[in-house]
Design an enzyme around this catalytic site. Structure first.
Site, mmCIF file in Angstrom:
data_model
loop_
_atom_site.group_PDB
_atom_site.id
_atom_site.type_symbol
_atom_site.label_atom_id
_atom_site.label_comp_id
_atom_site.label_asym_id
_atom_site.label_seq_id
_atom_site.Cartn_x
_atom_site.Cartn_y
_atom_site.Cartn_z
ATOM 1 N N TYR A 435 -5.823 -0.926 -4.466
ATOM 2 C CA TYR A 435 -4.855 -0.445 -3.610
ATOM 3 C C TYR A 435 -3.679 -1.699 -3.676
ATOM 4 C CZ TYR A 435 -6.185 -3.865 -0.076
ATOM 5 O OH TYR A 435 -6.628 -5.280 0.957
ATOM 6 N N CYS A 436 -2.282 -1.168 -3.331
ATOM 7 C CA CYS A 436 -1.428 -2.189 -3.365
ATOM 8 C C CYS A 436 -0.718 -2.320 -1.847
ATOM 9 C CB CYS A 436 -0.552 -2.053 -4.284
ATOM 10 S SG CYS A 436 0.186 -0.402 -4.357
ATOM 11 N N ALA A 437 0.490 -2.317 -1.665
ATOM 12 C CA ALA A 437 1.116 -2.356 -0.423
ATOM 13 C C ALA A 437 0.900 -0.969 0.336
ATOM 14 C CB ALA A 437 2.671 -2.857 -0.675
ATOM 15 N N ARG A 439 -0.198 2.098 -1.413
ATOM 16 C CA ARG A 439 -0.914 3.227 -2.246
ATOM 17 C C ARG A 439 -2.262 2.773 -2.645
ATOM 18 N NH1 ARG A 439 3.696 4.170 -6.744
ATOM 19 N NH2 ARG A 439 5.671 3.996 -5.458
#
Length: 490
Positions: A435-437, A439
């Site tokens: 995962y990122c910021a 998504r």
């Protein structure tokens, strides 16, 4: 390969983020205490010297040990789930290779005479940034592959994550054996290349500057530095310059292999940084990294925070960046500007080298610097916008800034995670997830099993499909909580 390099570039952001302040501390330290840098006639005692000495040592604590930061920080970033075990594996790999490639150890298994090109090759490779990054790749790869390894009952204690360090150590030995024979050959070839271009005057200096920057990711720039800056083959541009000699004492224009770096490091990087900020989707993220890096480069010539910030994210642009160094080194050579450095080509070294006999036309740093700023700016701006290059502030995560306003339709994270997992084809269709910021980032086996309507029905805002093997589900700022539940299900 390019996709993996971009992943490596993102993983390096964490360790790189701590470097700019260290470079600035060192620049201030050298300004207070030029004697630390070895400037002839500079004081080596007193209050100012003590303050400067401490600042230099504080900054150097990390700048001089970047390999350690890369080995641990990048390994965590490359791990599928960013687990700290990967950082430990990276450290294991780094310590193993550092020890096995140390000249003292290498000399015990093969002939190695001090002062030879082979000796210098191992002296430069043990513990440099290349080994740190390589160790991160080895450690993270071992973690991703072996973290779920099941051992027989009598060896059950070494199952799972405990097996990662064991596998990392064994593979690092194999990698070290390969480097034991390959590294000196590559290093020697570059030394030979340096000898060949040493007689090409300004053009040769430009080729050297280009290769110096281009080879930084591998650490092989040390091979050329030993030819041109130090007295390996009878040149020693740096050592002769600071010894107070002039071009009449040597067989070349003294300072020609250092001077071209000044306009590029002091002003060119600032121009490139401005272009990155101007073209960034997330300007705050870009400013936070490249502005401090540009200041760092201007003050004391520490360029690694800037270079490692984009060299893997966008290697083609890094090649262009290196070429600009070569071009400006040729221009600087024929302009007659001469300056030298003990540490690097920043304002600190420029000021203190200006009084040395070999220094010439140092006032030309102004027109040369302005030209470098403008050329770097326009070249970077054109390349980034024309080819949509992923520089800091233009990565997918930065484009997701707008997605931070997304409101998750259902705050039951377990329910959302379950619905999303089912909508993308279930557990059997997931190779990995991160995962990122904003998504969830899935690597999937069969893209036809992804049901976008079902994903939205689960509470997510939408789906992005970069290619057939990846699927990104937009969650919003609460993505970590959904990810945590998802990992339990997987």
């Amino acid at each position: 390969m390019m996709k993996y390099l971009q992943k490596l570039g993102k993983a390096l952001m964490l360790p790189v983020a701590v470097l700019p302040i260290c470079g600035i501390l060192m620049g201030l330290g050298y300004a207070f205490a030029p004697g630390v840098m070895g400037v002839p006639g500079a004081a080596t005692s007193g209050a100012a010297y003590t303050v400067g000495f401490l600042l230099v040592k504080a900054g150097g604590a990390l700048i001089d040990n970047m390999a350690w930061l890369f080995a641990i920080g990048a390994a965590v970033g490359l791990a599928d789930d960013h687990d700290g075990t990967a950082g430990l594996a990276g450290l294991v790999s780094f310590l193993m290779m550092q020890q096995l490639l140390n000249p003292a150890v290498v000399g015990a298994v093969r002939t190695l005479e001090e002062g030879t090109a082979t000796y210098i090759a191992f002296q430069k490779v043990a513990g440099n940034s290349f080994i740190g990054i390589l160790a991160a790749v080895v450690g993270a790869t071992c973690y991703n592959k072996f973290k779920n390894t099941q051992m027989p009952d009598w060896l059950a204690f070494f199952s799972g994550k405990r097996f990662v360090a064991i596998a990392t150590g064994l593979i690092s030995i194999a990698v070290s054996v390969v480097l034991l024979f390959v590294w000196p050959l590559i290093f020697g070839a570059l030394v030979a290349l340096g000898e060949a271009i040493a007689n090409m005057d300004g053009i040769g200096a430009g080729i050297y500057a280009f290769l110096n920057r281009l080879l930084i990711p591998t650490g092989l720039h040390h091979a050329l530095n030993n030819v041109f800056w130090f007295d390996t083959i009878g040149l020693g541009d740096l050592s002769h310059f600071w010894a107070g000699e002039t071009s009449a004492d040597v067989g070349w224009s003294l300072g020609m292999y250092m001077s071209g770096f000044f306009p590029c490091m002091m002003f060119g990087i600032a121009g490139a940084a401005l272009a990155m900020v101007r073209t960034a989707k997330n300007k705050k993220a870009a400013i936070g990294l490249v502005l401090s890096a540009a200041i760092c480069a201007f003050v004391c010539g520490v360029t690694e925070p800037f270079e490692f910030g984009f060299m893997f994210l966008c290697f083609p642009l890094y090649v262009v960046y290196s070429a600009l160094y070569g071009i400006f080194t040729v221009i600087t050579y024929y302009s007659g500007f001469r300056a030298g450095f003990c540490f690097s080509a920043g304002a600190t070294d420029l000021v203190f080298s200006a009084s040395l006999p070999a220094a010439a036309k140092t006032w030309m740093i102004i027109p040369l610097g302005i030209a470098a700023f403008l050329v770097f700016y326009f070249v970077f701006y054109f390349a980034i916008t024309k080819f949509d290059l992923k520089t800091p502030g233009r990565e997918d995560e930065d484009a997701e800034e707008a997605e931070k306003k997304v409101t998750l339709a259902n705050n039951n994270y377990t329910e959302v995670a379950s619905g999303v997992l089912k909508a993308i084809g279930g557990k059997a269709n997931v190779s990995s997830v991160d995962y990122c910021a904003t998504r969830l980032r899935f690597t999937i086996k069969d893209y036809t099993q992804v049901d976008e309507k079902a994903v939205k029905a689960a509470g997510a805002a939408g789906v992005i499909r970069p290619d057939k093997n990846t699927c990104q589900v937009i969650i919003g700022t609460k993505v970590q909580f959904v990810y945590d539940e998802l990992k339990k299900m997987l």
